[in-house]
Structures are given as C-alpha cells and as structure tokens.
Design a protein around this motif. Structure first.
Motif, PDB file in Angstrom:
ATOM      1  N   ASP A 147      -0.542  -3.534  -6.649  1.00 55.59           N
ATOM      2  CA  ASP A 147      -1.073  -3.903  -5.341  1.00 55.59           C
ATOM      3  C   ASP A 147      -0.319  -5.057  -4.697  1.00 55.59           C
ATOM      4  OD1 ASP A 147      -1.940  -6.104  -6.778  1.00 55.59           O
ATOM      5  OD2 ASP A 147      -4.055  -5.537  -6.735  1.00 55.59           O
ATOM      6  N   GLU A 188      -0.022   2.887  -5.740  1.00 59.38           N
ATOM      7  CA  GLU A 188      -1.380   3.083  -6.251  1.00 59.38           C
ATOM      8  C   GLU A 188      -1.382   3.786  -7.604  1.00 59.38           C
ATOM      9  OE1 GLU A 188      -3.414   5.193  -3.208  1.00 59.38           O
ATOM     10  OE2 GLU A 188      -3.262   3.559  -1.748  1.00 59.38           O
ATOM     11  N   GLU A 194       0.854  -1.182   0.000  1.00 63.37           N
ATOM     12  CA  GLU A 194       0.000   0.000   0.000  1.00 63.37           C
ATOM     13  C   GLU A 194       0.892   1.236   0.000  1.00 63.37           C
ATOM     14  OE1 GLU A 194      -2.686   0.005   3.270  1.00 63.37           O
ATOM     15  OE2 GLU A 194      -3.455  -2.003   2.861  1.00 63.37           O
TER      16      GLU A 194
END
Length: 200
Positions: free
Chosen positions: A160, A155, A150
């Motif tokens: 991911d 992102e 994260e």
C-alpha cells in the motif's frame, strides 16, 4: 473546445523502450483518446482488461494516476499504462553444519518488494517534449516521505506504500512528444503506534 479523437501507437513506443518482445507481452497496440466537452475517455485496442495496469500515487495531498489523462498548467498529457517489475528476496540467517553440505536456517524473514516502474508520458496538446511533466516528476522524487499507491498489481502483493530510491528521466528516441521515466522503489509498511494502558 471541439470534440476530438486521438490515436496513439503505443506498440511502437513500448518496442522502443523494451524491444520487440514487448509487442508480444502486451495485449494492446493502440490507445484511443476521445475528448468530449473537456472530458477524456481512454480506450486500449485490441480490447483487454486494463484494470490490472491502472496505477495511482498519492502524496502530501497530491496524486498522479497512470493509464489516464491529466493536466499540468493547462497542458494535456496521457500517462500510458506502466510496466512494473516486482522482485523480492528472503532475509535469512543460516548456519553451515560442520562436515556436511547441509545448512540450518536460524532465522526467517522477508525483505521488502523491490519495484521498478517504467512510465511513458505523452504530450497530447503540443506534441513536444513534455517539459512541464519533467518538473512534476522531479518534485515528486524530491518528496522525502511515504508514497501511497493503488492498483491491482500492488493490492495482490499487499503493498500500500512505497518510497523512492532512484529516478531516471530520458526522452524516447524517434518520439519527441514522449518521455520515459524509470522509478526504482521499495515497498514499505506504515508504522502505527498504539499506546495501551499509558498509566501502567
């Protein structure tokens, strides 16, 4: 436990790892860690938006967050904001045209992201070589599976999950309380199987 404030010279540590250019690339010079009733708060000075350099890894029910304080076996460590380098290439099948300088791209594809993550971990409690954290990162690297990640830098690239290819662990010259870890990783997408009309 009494309240306390710690000031860490991050600029000197980054310069020891990346050279003098790191001082120009980073908007902060010091990390101020404030402890109040066993709760820690991290502030980077001069002020800047630190959310872009927060990184979290999750695997097998465990997690590590960088640009944060964490504890291992009662010892307190500060995981400084990581430096991440992202590299990606195309996966192309090409054919040269006879008698010409031109080529034809027969098939297009994109390879996974190659990510080099440089971490600095500082022993806040004993101001010594963070041996317990070496054990932690060694166990993390031995995990043979997908690591969930994260952070803004992941992102924005639609990443991911990653997997490890290489780890390098070494003390930082002139800073006995600081450990440098370089993780070589690649992005990976989790595979989902969907069985439609199983009786057909």
């Amino acid at each position: 436990m009494a309240d306390a404030t710690y000031v860490i010279d991050l600029a000197a540590r980054y310069a020891a790892v990346f050279g003098a250019m790191a001082l120009q690339e980073k908007a902060y010079r010091n990390a101020v860690l404030v402890r109040e009733d066993n709760d820690y708060k991290v502030e980077l000075y001069p002020k800047y938006d630190s959310s872009a350099e927060v990184m979290k890894m999750e695997w097998d029910g465990q997690s590590l967050e960088f640009n944060n304080i964490f504890m291992i076996d009662g010892n307190t460590y500060f995981a400084a904001p990581p430096i991440m380098t992202f590299t990606r290439e195309k996966n192309l099948v090409t054919t040269e045209i006879s008698g010409s300088d031109s080529i034809v791209v027969e098939r297009w594809g994109t390879k996974p992201w190659e990510i080099e993550i440089t971490l600095l971990v500082i022993d806040m409690q004993n101001r010594q070589y963070p041996s317990e954290w070496v054990r932690q990162i060694s166990k993390l690297f031995e995990y043979n599976g997908v690591i969930r990640v994260e952070g803004v830098q992941f992102e924005e690239k639609d990443i991911d999950s990653i997997y490890f290819e290489k780890v390098e662990i070494k003390p930082l010259s002139n800073f006995t309380d600081t450990l440098q870890v370089i993780l070589t990783t690649k992005s990976i997408r989790e595979v989902f199987y969907n069985l439609l009309k199983p009786n057909d």
